[in-house]
Design a protein around this motif. Structure first.
Motif, PDB file in Angstrom:
ATOM      1  N   LYS A  40       0.812  -1.217   0.000  1.00 61.25           N
ATOM      2  CA  LYS A  40       0.000   0.000   0.000  1.00 61.25           C
ATOM      3  C   LYS A  40       0.847   1.271   0.000  1.00 61.25           C
ATOM      4  O   LYS A  40       0.398   2.329  -0.428  1.00 61.25           O
ATOM      5  CB  LYS A  40      -0.921   0.009   1.222  1.00 61.25           C
ATOM      6  CG  LYS A  40      -2.078  -0.975   1.158  1.00 61.25           C
ATOM      7  CD  LYS A  40      -3.135  -0.534   0.172  1.00 61.25           C
ATOM      8  CE  LYS A  40      -4.367  -1.411   0.246  1.00 61.25           C
ATOM      9  NZ  LYS A  40      -5.398  -1.007  -0.743  1.00 61.25           N
ATOM     10  N   GLU A  41       2.087   1.154   0.486  1.00 65.40           N
ATOM     11  CA  GLU A  41       2.954   2.331   0.555  1.00 65.40           C
ATOM     12  C   GLU A  41       3.278   2.898  -0.825  1.00 65.40           C
ATOM     13  O   GLU A  41       3.719   4.040  -0.944  1.00 65.40           O
ATOM     14  CB  GLU A  41       4.258   1.975   1.265  1.00 65.40           C
ATOM     15  CG  GLU A  41       4.079   1.569   2.725  1.00 65.40           C
ATOM     16  CD  GLU A  41       5.397   1.173   3.357  1.00 65.40           C
ATOM     17  OE1 GLU A  41       6.443   1.431   2.733  1.00 65.40           O
ATOM     18  OE2 GLU A  41       5.387   0.603   4.469  1.00 65.40           O
TER      19      GLU A  41
ATOM     20  N   GLU B 291       1.198   3.710  -3.082  1.00 64.07           N
ATOM     21  CA  GLU B 291       0.088   4.471  -3.656  1.00 64.07           C
ATOM     22  C   GLU B 291       0.483   5.902  -4.010  1.00 64.07           C
ATOM     23  O   GLU B 291       0.143   6.402  -5.088  1.00 64.07           O
ATOM     24  CB  GLU B 291      -1.093   4.477  -2.688  1.00 64.07           C
ATOM     25  CG  GLU B 291      -2.331   5.137  -3.270  1.00 64.07           C
ATOM     26  CD  GLU B 291      -3.579   4.866  -2.452  1.00 64.07           C
ATOM     27  OE1 GLU B 291      -4.533   5.665  -2.581  1.00 64.07           O
ATOM     28  OE2 GLU B 291      -3.620   3.870  -1.701  1.00 64.07           O
ATOM     29  N   GLY B 292       1.176   6.580  -3.114  1.00 62.71           N
ATOM     30  CA  GLY B 292       1.571   7.964  -3.391  1.00 62.71           C
ATOM     31  C   GLY B 292       2.449   8.071  -4.622  1.00 62.71           C
ATOM     32  O   GLY B 292       2.240   8.942  -5.471  1.00 62.71           O
ATOM     33  N   PHE B 293       3.429   7.193  -4.721  1.00 65.30           N
ATOM     34  CA  PHE B 293       4.316   7.173  -5.888  1.00 65.30           C
ATOM     35  C   PHE B 293       3.524   6.931  -7.176  1.00 65.30           C
ATOM     36  O   PHE B 293       3.738   7.603  -8.193  1.00 65.30           O
ATOM     37  CB  PHE B 293       5.374   6.094  -5.708  1.00 65.30           C
ATOM     38  CG  PHE B 293       6.148   5.773  -6.952  1.00 65.30           C
ATOM     39  CD1 PHE B 293       7.249   6.542  -7.326  1.00 65.30           C
ATOM     40  CD2 PHE B 293       5.770   4.708  -7.772  1.00 65.30           C
ATOM     41  CE1 PHE B 293       7.963   6.255  -8.483  1.00 65.30           C
ATOM     42  CE2 PHE B 293       6.481   4.416  -8.938  1.00 65.30           C
ATOM     43  CZ  PHE B 293       7.572   5.187  -9.291  1.00 65.30           C
TER      44      PHE B 293
ATOM     45  N   ARG C 299       0.266   7.396  -7.840  1.00 69.64           N
ATOM     46  CA  ARG C 299      -0.612   8.509  -8.195  1.00 69.64           C
ATOM     47  C   ARG C 299       0.166   9.653  -8.838  1.00 69.64           C
ATOM     48  O   ARG C 299      -0.292  10.277  -9.795  1.00 69.64           O
ATOM     49  CB  ARG C 299      -1.359   9.011  -6.955  1.00 69.64           C
ATOM     50  CG  ARG C 299      -2.434   8.052  -6.465  1.00 69.64           C
ATOM     51  CD  ARG C 299      -3.235   8.635  -5.312  1.00 69.64           C
ATOM     52  NE  ARG C 299      -4.248   7.704  -4.864  1.00 69.64           N
ATOM     53  CZ  ARG C 299      -5.454   7.580  -5.417  1.00 69.64           C
ATOM     54  NH1 ARG C 299      -5.777   8.358  -6.440  1.00 69.64           N
ATOM     55  NH2 ARG C 299      -6.322   6.710  -4.949  1.00 69.64           N
ATOM     56  N   GLU C 300       1.340   9.931  -8.304  1.00 75.21           N
ATOM     57  CA  GLU C 300       2.162  10.996  -8.872  1.00 75.21           C
ATOM     58  C   GLU C 300       2.632  10.623 -10.275  1.00 75.21           C
ATOM     59  O   GLU C 300       2.661  11.461 -11.181  1.00 75.21           O
ATOM     60  CB  GLU C 300       3.362  11.266  -7.963  1.00 75.21           C
ATOM     61  CG  GLU C 300       4.287  12.373  -8.441  1.00 75.21           C
ATOM     62  CD  GLU C 300       3.632  13.737  -8.452  1.00 75.21           C
ATOM     63  OE1 GLU C 300       4.195  14.660  -9.078  1.00 75.21           O
ATOM     64  OE2 GLU C 300       2.555  13.894  -7.833  1.00 75.21           O
ATOM     65  N   LYS C 301       2.994   9.348 -10.441  1.00 77.58           N
ATOM     66  CA  LYS C 301       3.421   8.866 -11.762  1.00 77.58           C
ATOM     67  C   LYS C 301       2.288   9.019 -12.778  1.00 77.58           C
ATOM     68  O   LYS C 301       2.508   9.464 -13.912  1.00 77.58           O
ATOM     69  CB  LYS C 301       3.834   7.404 -11.635  1.00 77.58           C
ATOM     70  CG  LYS C 301       4.524   6.822 -12.853  1.00 77.58           C
ATOM     71  CD  LYS C 301       6.003   7.077 -12.833  1.00 77.58           C
ATOM     72  CE  LYS C 301       6.712   6.290 -13.925  1.00 77.58           C
ATOM     73  NZ  LYS C 301       8.143   6.615 -13.987  1.00 77.58           N
TER      74      LYS C 301
ATOM     75  N   ARG D  71      -0.275  11.111 -12.551  1.00 78.63           N
ATOM     76  CA  ARG D  71      -0.581  12.536 -12.736  1.00 78.63           C
ATOM     77  C   ARG D  71       0.341  13.182 -13.758  1.00 78.63           C
ATOM     78  O   ARG D  71      -0.096  14.032 -14.545  1.00 78.63           O
ATOM     79  CB  ARG D  71      -0.468  13.273 -11.394  1.00 78.63           C
ATOM     80  CG  ARG D  71      -0.925  14.723 -11.436  1.00 78.63           C
ATOM     81  CD  ARG D  71      -0.602  15.429 -10.130  1.00 78.63           C
ATOM     82  NE  ARG D  71       0.815  15.539  -9.918  1.00 78.63           N
ATOM     83  CZ  ARG D  71       1.593  16.466 -10.490  1.00 78.63           C
ATOM     84  NH1 ARG D  71       1.064  17.344 -11.328  1.00 78.63           N
ATOM     85  NH2 ARG D  71       2.876  16.517 -10.233  1.00 78.63           N
TER      86      ARG D  71
ATOM     87  N   LYS E  11       7.553  -0.931  -8.845  1.00 85.95           N
ATOM     88  CA  LYS E  11       7.631   0.398  -9.461  1.00 85.95           C
ATOM     89  C   LYS E  11       8.145   0.304 -10.903  1.00 85.95           C
ATOM     90  O   LYS E  11       7.603   0.938 -11.810  1.00 85.95           O
ATOM     91  CB  LYS E  11       8.555   1.313  -8.649  1.00 85.95           C
ATOM     92  CG  LYS E  11       8.000   1.737  -7.305  1.00 85.95           C
ATOM     93  CD  LYS E  11       9.006   2.622  -6.578  1.00 85.95           C
ATOM     94  CE  LYS E  11       8.494   3.074  -5.226  1.00 85.95           C
ATOM     95  NZ  LYS E  11       9.481   3.935  -4.526  1.00 85.95           N
TER      96      LYS E  11
END
Length: 287
Positions: A43-44, A46-48, A50-52, A54, A131
């Motif tokens: 789950k960690e 997710e931030g990476f 979403r930015e990718k 965007r 990733k």
């Protein structure tokens, strides 16, 4: 380059610690709407992710699903068999030096330092691999959106060609239409034996021509067609701009229909609106 908002991509990778697979599905949407489905232990990311997304995508509903199948549990005891064999060999080499030799106890052997290895799955390695694999899947998805975008642009240009042909036809026929209307008006007046001087007849013809004048609408249609072609060649998101231009094209087609004085012009206006609606439907899929 024109890009569609519809695409699908899948990437898989096998490792000694397990397998990873990404699926990315993209459909049209007014804004960017990412949906991420990740295993709990990843789950960690997710931030990476979403930015990718965007940075790579401007519009569309994008569903990203990650599947992780580890080969073993996160922690287990593994027997270092080569090392065990070395211990046995060493024990046998000194066997003759022992006065009261006893058979080796397996449990005692397992207690020997280094015989048992405490292994733990390196989740940082898994995250890095996830990733990297996501980047490949995202590239595939973008390539798919690009290929479909080229096809959409081709379809739209075909309809733009048809619109230009209709506009040219209306321009060519309009002088004949006005002349026919003038002749018909003069004929009806003659049949009615109406006493109408030539000046008044010219005024009526001029008024009719003014009401039926569609040169301005034709010019705007041509201008909008040229603008759509220009926008299709631009980089980046163009869907909203194209949607606005479809509204403007439809407005001119409606005006042409309202000014029509013969059935042929009305039919041309109807054909224009059909073509514009077909383009509008395609444009709903363009980023």
């Amino acid at each position: 380059m024109t890009r569609s908002m519809t695409a699908f991509a899948r990437q898989e990778a096998e490792h000694e610690w397990g397998s990873l697979s990404w699926e990315i599905r993209s459909v049209n949407h007014r804004y960017l709407e990412p949906h991420l489905r990740l295993p709990e232990n990843l789950k960690e990311l997710e931030g990476f992710l979403r930015e990718k997304l965007r940075k790579a995508v401007s519009r569309g509903k994008v569903e990203c699903t990650l599947r992780f199948n580890p080969e073993a549990t996160e922690q287990q005891l593994v027997v270092n068999k080569p090392y065990v064999q070395e211990v046995i060999n060493a024990a046998e080499s000194v066997q003759g030096m022992l006065q009261n030799h006893q058979a080796l106890d397996p449990l005692e052997l397992l207690r020997w330092p280094g015989v048992l290895q405490d292994t733990k799955l390196d989740m940082e390695l898994v995250k890095a691999s996830a990733k990297e694999l996501f980047g490949k899947a995202l590239d595939d998805m973008l390539e798919g959106r690009g290929r479909e975008g080229v096809e959409l642009a081709t379809l739209i240009n075909q309809r733009l060609d048809a619109i230009s042909a209709i506009v040219a036809e209306v321009r060519e026929n309009m002088p004949k239409i006005l002349q026919n209307q003038r002749d018909n008006l003069a004929q009806r007046l003659a049949e009615l034996q109406a006493d109408l001087d030539e000046g008044r007849l010219e005024q009526e013809i001029a008024l009719l021509a003014q009401k039926a004048d569609v040169d301005e609408e034709m010019d705007r249609l041509d201008t909008h067609v040229q603008e759509v072609r220009r926008v299709l060649k631009q980089k980046g998101p163009i869907g909203r701009r194209l949607d606005f231009l479809m509204q403007e094209l439809n407005r001119e087609a409606n005006t042409l229909s309202s000014k029509s004085i013969v059935a042929s012009t009305t039919q041309c206006a109807v054909e224009l609106k059909v073509l514009i609606e077909q383009m509008r439907e395609q444009i709903q899929n363009i980023e």
